[in-house]
Write an enzyme that holds these catalytic residues in place. Structure first.
Site, PDB file in Angstrom:
ATOM      1  N   SER A 156       0.824  -1.203   0.000  1.00  0.00           N
ATOM      2  CA  SER A 156       0.000   0.000   0.000  1.00  0.00           C
ATOM      3  C   SER A 156       0.867   1.266   0.000  1.00  0.00           C
ATOM      4  CB  SER A 156      -0.961  -0.047   1.195  1.00  0.00           C
ATOM      5  OG  SER A 156      -1.922   0.971   1.128  1.00  0.00           O
ATOM      6  N   ASP A 177      -9.861  -4.388  -4.882  1.00  0.00           N
ATOM      7  CA  ASP A 177      -9.097  -3.445  -4.067  1.00  0.00           C
ATOM      8  C   ASP A 177      -9.613  -2.029  -4.292  1.00  0.00           C
ATOM      9  OD1 ASP A 177      -7.149  -1.898  -2.781  1.00  0.00           O
ATOM     10  OD2 ASP A 177      -5.568  -3.328  -3.255  1.00  0.00           O
ATOM     11  N   HIS A 197      -7.960  -5.142  -0.618  1.00  0.00           N
ATOM     12  CA  HIS A 197      -6.713  -4.504  -0.199  1.00  0.00           C
ATOM     13  C   HIS A 197      -6.038  -5.249   0.954  1.00  0.00           C
ATOM     14  CE1 HIS A 197      -4.087  -1.023  -0.481  1.00  0.00           C
ATOM     15  NE2 HIS A 197      -4.081  -0.917   0.837  1.00  0.00           N
TER      16      HIS A 197
END
Length: 408
Positions: free
Chosen positions: A184, A353, A382
């Site tokens: 991320s 995601d 995610h």
């Protein structure tokens, strides 16, 4: 009406719209401002104490000071010995976490699905990084958590200071370049750092999990609602420098966001923020919530919101005059993806995601001047890349293959 009159009228119209927007923002400041009551749970003990050593692994707690005064926590863990097979030391692997979490996010899953343990079992010298202000870093040389300066940072500062500082520690301790695995925000920081030329001399193979570079097509319901509601600007105007959902101010802001038509807060909160996750272990949710979410700087969130609103991968926007002083231009410069160096690169992303949207990842890949390896999991959201009960069988063994000496 001549062209000059039209131009003046257009400028006046834009100025009027901006005044209306800021009036809206200022009216909302009062709803958010107020005493910040910190009800956050803080762990009692070090990351090594809580997560690593109880599993039977050796773990060292290290510190690295950035040039702007933050003292970062870095953990080094390994299984018994730092030597791999046949007495040949394997390379260090550095892991960097995402937004609203710290280095512990790699260690919250069951042991069989924790990437650091799998890397250590394979003989790697595993290093875990922690961003400034997270629970397993160690503050600032003089600023405290109640000072504005402590929270006056964005992704740009992680690019310029935090990640190079931690990778320098790995390099100086091992005299080796490190494989890099980011998740991320840890991917965006690495991408920007490689573009800026800060990191290539300290990295070998690069793995980006749920990669975030461009956020043009962000589909996170809460993320979109927060950006469109100018919540980041409201927070900064209200003098709220720290954001965490567990703080009283954070709860007020979430209530405000959830009032937006795009927020969809009536469903699962995690899904509203990250997109639907296929494979989270609900029985461990109480355990996860002991440590997540962690605080981040409001300015850091504002940086993401700016990028979404402008469809750009740019540095922080300080406004017309602030940009002129800092960047010698009226707008912030972009991180040019065409300048991303040709390194061995593995991108792993998911179809559900909401933060690393499929279209944005494809745009990132298309912007590169070479063809990286790409793995795509249509049902992954995610958080699945960090805490899925399928993470090992689906994802992590493929990372080990990519890092293995036979392919390095």
């Amino acid at each position: 009406m001549d062209r000059g009159t039209v131009s003046v009228a257009a400028v006046a119209l834009v100025a009027l719209i901006q005044v209306i927007e800021w009036h809206y923002v200022l009216c909302l400041v009062g709803a958010v401002a107020g005493p910040v009551q910190n009800t956050r749970y803080r762990p009692n003990g070090s990351l090594c104490d809580i997560f690593v050593q109880p599993q039977g692994y050796a773990c060292d707690e290290l510190r690295a000071q950035t040039s702007d005064g933050f003292i970062l926590g870095v953990q080094r863990m390994y299984s018994g010995t730092l030597n791999g097979t046949a007495g040949i030391p394997k390379k260090p692997v550095f892991l960097y976490h995402g937004l609203l979490s710290g280095g512990e996010s790699w260690l919250l899953n069951d042991r069989a699905n924790c990437l650091p343990f799998l890397l250590a079992d394979a003989g790697y010298d595993v290093w875990i990084g922690n961003t400034r202000t997270t629970d397993f870093s160690h503050g600032h040389v003089f600023a405290t958590r109640t000072d504005k300066q402590f929270w006056d940072w964005s992704t740009d500062d992680l690019v310029a200071h935090d990640l190079p500082t931690m990778l320098n520690l790995v390099h100086s301790s091992t005299n080796q370049t490190a494989h890099y695995i980011g998740f991320s925000q840890g991917t965006q920081v690495a991408v920007a750092g490689l573009i800026e030329g800060h990191l290539q001399s300290m990295m070998d193979r690069v793995v980006l999990l749920a990669p975030v570079a461009r956020v043009d097509s962000l589909s996170s319901a809460l993320g979109v609602a927060a950006s469109l509601s100018l919540v980041d600007e409201i927070m900064l105007l209200a003098g709220i420098w720290e954001f965490n959902a567990d703080l009283a101010s954070g709860q007020k802001l979430l209530d405000m966001i959830c009032g937006h038509a795009e927020a969809h807060c009536d469903g699962d909160f995690i899904s509203a923020f990250t997109g639907p996750n296929c494979c989270l272990n609900d029985s461990r949710r109480d355990y996860y919530e002991q440590f997540e979410t962690q605080s981040t700087a409001t300015k850091n969130l504002a940086h993401f919101a700016q990028q979404y609103r402008t469809n750009s991968f740019s540095k922080y926007d300080y406004g017309f005059w602030g940009n002129l002083v800092r960047y010698r231009s009226f707008s912030p410069p972009e991180y040019d993806l065409r300048k991303f160096p040709q390194v061995p690169l593995l991108l792993i992303h998911g179809g559900n995601d909401g933060l690393a949207d499929k279209e944005d990842v494809e745009l990132f890949v298309q912007s590169l001047t070479f063809s990286p390896q790409v793995l795509y999991f249509p049902d992954y959201g995610h958080l699945d890349f960090a805490v899925s009960y399928r993470a090992n069988s689906d994802v992590y063994h493929k990372i080990l293959d990519f890092l293995s000496p036979s392919t390095a």
